[in-house]
Scaffold this active site. Sequence first.
Site, PDB file in Angstrom:
ATOM      1  N   CYS A  98       0.823  -1.214   0.000  1.00  0.00           N
ATOM      2  CA  CYS A  98       0.000   0.000   0.000  1.00  0.00           C
ATOM      3  C   CYS A  98       0.859   1.268   0.000  1.00  0.00           C
ATOM      4  O   CYS A  98       2.039   1.234   0.312  1.00  0.00           O
ATOM      5  CB  CYS A  98      -0.914   0.094   1.225  1.00  0.00           C
ATOM      6  SG  CYS A  98      -2.053  -1.288   1.326  1.00  0.00           S
TER       7      CYS A  98
ATOM      8  N   GLY B 279       0.083   0.165  -4.933  1.00  0.00           N
ATOM      9  CA  GLY B 279      -1.151  -0.605  -4.778  1.00  0.00           C
ATOM     10  C   GLY B 279      -2.147  -0.226  -5.843  1.00  0.00           C
ATOM     11  O   GLY B 279      -2.500   0.939  -5.975  1.00  0.00           O
TER      12      GLY B 279
ATOM     13  N   ASN C 259       0.026   1.161   5.601  1.00  0.00           N
ATOM     14  CA  ASN C 259       0.983   0.492   4.714  1.00  0.00           C
ATOM     15  C   ASN C 259       1.795  -0.467   5.569  1.00  0.00           C
ATOM     16  O   ASN C 259       2.472  -0.039   6.503  1.00  0.00           O
ATOM     17  CB  ASN C 259       1.901   1.529   4.054  1.00  0.00           C
ATOM     18  CG  ASN C 259       3.034   0.907   3.251  1.00  0.00           C
ATOM     19  OD1 ASN C 259       4.072   1.536   3.061  1.00  0.00           O
ATOM     20  ND2 ASN C 259       2.867  -0.308   2.773  1.00  0.00           N
ATOM     21  N   GLY C 260       1.714  -1.765   5.242  1.00  0.00           N
ATOM     22  CA  GLY C 260       2.465  -2.749   6.009  1.00  0.00           C
ATOM     23  C   GLY C 260       1.627  -3.990   6.211  1.00  0.00           C
ATOM     24  O   GLY C 260       0.664  -4.228   5.480  1.00  0.00           O
TER      25      GLY C 260
ATOM     26  N   TYR D  10      13.147  -2.889  -5.625  1.00  0.00           N
ATOM     27  CA  TYR D  10      12.020  -2.990  -6.551  1.00  0.00           C
ATOM     28  C   TYR D  10      10.880  -2.012  -6.308  1.00  0.00           C
ATOM     29  O   TYR D  10      10.381  -1.397  -7.234  1.00  0.00           O
ATOM     30  CB  TYR D  10      11.464  -4.423  -6.508  1.00  0.00           C
ATOM     31  CG  TYR D  10      10.246  -4.610  -7.371  1.00  0.00           C
ATOM     32  CD1 TYR D  10      10.358  -4.754  -8.751  1.00  0.00           C
ATOM     33  CD2 TYR D  10       8.967  -4.591  -6.814  1.00  0.00           C
ATOM     34  CE1 TYR D  10       9.232  -4.891  -9.546  1.00  0.00           C
ATOM     35  CE2 TYR D  10       7.838  -4.736  -7.607  1.00  0.00           C
ATOM     36  CZ  TYR D  10       7.980  -4.889  -8.962  1.00  0.00           C
ATOM     37  OH  TYR D  10       6.876  -5.019  -9.744  1.00  0.00           O
TER      38      TYR D  10
ATOM     39  N   ASP E 114      15.871  -7.137 -11.596  1.00  0.00           N
ATOM     40  CA  ASP E 114      16.051  -6.673 -10.218  1.00  0.00           C
ATOM     41  C   ASP E 114      15.986  -7.817  -9.203  1.00  0.00           C
ATOM     42  O   ASP E 114      16.701  -7.821  -8.205  1.00  0.00           O
ATOM     43  CB  ASP E 114      15.012  -5.589  -9.868  1.00  0.00           C
ATOM     44  CG  ASP E 114      13.604  -6.020 -10.190  1.00  0.00           C
ATOM     45  OD1 ASP E 114      13.070  -6.870  -9.469  1.00  0.00           O
ATOM     46  OD2 ASP E 114      13.046  -5.522 -11.183  1.00  0.00           O
TER      47      ASP E 114
ATOM     48  N   CYS F  10      16.143  -4.503   6.895  1.00  0.00           N
ATOM     49  CA  CYS F  10      15.568  -5.843   6.925  1.00  0.00           C
ATOM     50  C   CYS F  10      16.015  -6.590   5.667  1.00  0.00           C
ATOM     51  O   CYS F  10      15.953  -6.055   4.555  1.00  0.00           O
ATOM     52  CB  CYS F  10      14.038  -5.771   6.953  1.00  0.00           C
ATOM     53  SG  CYS F  10      13.263  -7.409   6.867  1.00  0.00           S
TER      54      CYS F  10
ATOM     55  N   CYS G  14      13.759 -11.783   3.750  1.00  0.00           N
ATOM     56  CA  CYS G  14      13.393 -12.609   2.594  1.00  0.00           C
ATOM     57  C   CYS G  14      14.631 -13.157   1.877  1.00  0.00           C
ATOM     58  O   CYS G  14      14.533 -14.091   1.080  1.00  0.00           O
ATOM     59  CB  CYS G  14      12.528 -11.802   1.626  1.00  0.00           C
ATOM     60  SG  CYS G  14      13.230 -10.195   1.197  1.00  0.00           S
TER      61      CYS G  14
END
Length: 485
Positions: free
Chosen positions: A10, A37, A111-112, A258, A362, A450, A453
């Site tokens: 978002c 979004g 957003n999150g 990205y 990317d 972070c 991933c």
Amino acid sequence: MDDSAPKESCGVFGLYAPGSPVSHMVYLGLFALQHRGQEAAGIAVSEGDKIWVDKDTGLVSTIFNDYRLQTLRGDLAIGHTRYSTTGSGDWQNSQPVYRQVGKHQFALAHNGNLVNTEPLATELGVPADGIGSDSDLAAELLARELHGGSGDQDELVEAFVRTLPRLSGAYSFVLLSQDAIIGVRDPHGFRPLFLGRLNDGGWALASETPALDVIDAAVVREIQPGEMVVIDGAGVKSLWPFPAEEIVPKFCSFEYVYFARPDGNLRGQNVHRVRQRMGEALARQAPVDADAVVPIPESSVPGAQGYAHESGIPYVDGFVKNRYIGRTFIAPTQQLRRNAVKIKLNPIRENIEGKRLVVVEDSIIRATTLLETMRMLRNSGVAEIHLRVLSPPYKWPCWYGMDTTDQSKLVAAQMSVEEIRTFLGADSLAYLDIDAMLTAISPEDTTGLCTACLTGDYPIPVPSHGVANGRTETRWNLPIEAVIP
Ligand code: SF4
């Protein structure tokens, strides 16, 4: 076609601008955040005694027109563009979400992604499989904290301060009350949020700096991880709802790879320049003898420029991207899926035929679109394809605001690098190392990011199952929101 690019969860925007047509300005801000979004969008404005919310599924430009914006009168407003990571993408889960408690009214945009929705839902007495949206859950928690219902702004702020520590996960919120807008980032600051200053003295909040640029707002600063700002007639007040030891910055590194617009700055780094540095580092790390460097448009373009600059191999446009494509859809046959990829991306045969190419991408998440892209290159008579990826293998699910919670769909979690190379039909394949990526993002200080991933190192525990697990189609029965047609 299953669009295999990752989806952001978002974009949020807020405006406090007495005397200005805020709904039109919020529209411009949301337009600049459309990439975050494309499922739904909405605007909430305050007229002082009441808050109006207008939202729908679709793109910002298809939902709002001049008439609709003119009906949204008020001096302060928030807006939202949605892609769902928890909850379905239909109207009921679009934002901002609205609540009225006594004399209080507020609208919330998020957003999150929250990771403790299951225990919170239990606390509220809502069935675990009945949660439609983590944002709605956050709004309901805040509503239940508003015991007094006096309408006093301090009471609302204090209730929000009590609510926030109960939430676990990623959130950049903007909240609209009758008299103020409030912005807040979680203690890790996974998702961005900026404060801007309007020429005539108003204030703005936005997920990314280009959304401030479009309304001629000067970027004042980022809202810090764990910080809350309250913006009203008295100016901007900064509050800190969390204990200092809990504030541990972990900004999403994939915003640089990205998500974010290249014309924006994040943590003081221009995103376009970061992507160029990633390409330069990749050229040093994984050199190859080739005739041309070709990006897969568009987010890989600066990385390919960087690779070409560092390697001395000419940069060439190998594809034309259709600018008018929004979301793509699941096509029933393999042939239609191939056609759908070609609608988005078509090779420029004359530029690539017979050449040995460095093809820059990317990231590789699910690889379905990339597989078709590689086939297109082969069918265009390319001699060799050396695939270079501007980030490390994406092996672990994201629970902090990206739609990759299903590990079985992550190609790097299922195959080795060599297996992926064979699967995609590349002559060689190399990913950027994690250390090189972090240095490219932030040459002076590689901490505070972070990388869960890419490394499996999760800053906060994530659910192993349950309601936060992907996009559930069920909804819970909370009060319907007040929405103008
Ligand atoms: Fe970003 Fe990956 Fe962390 Fe998710 S897990 S917040 S995509 S770096």
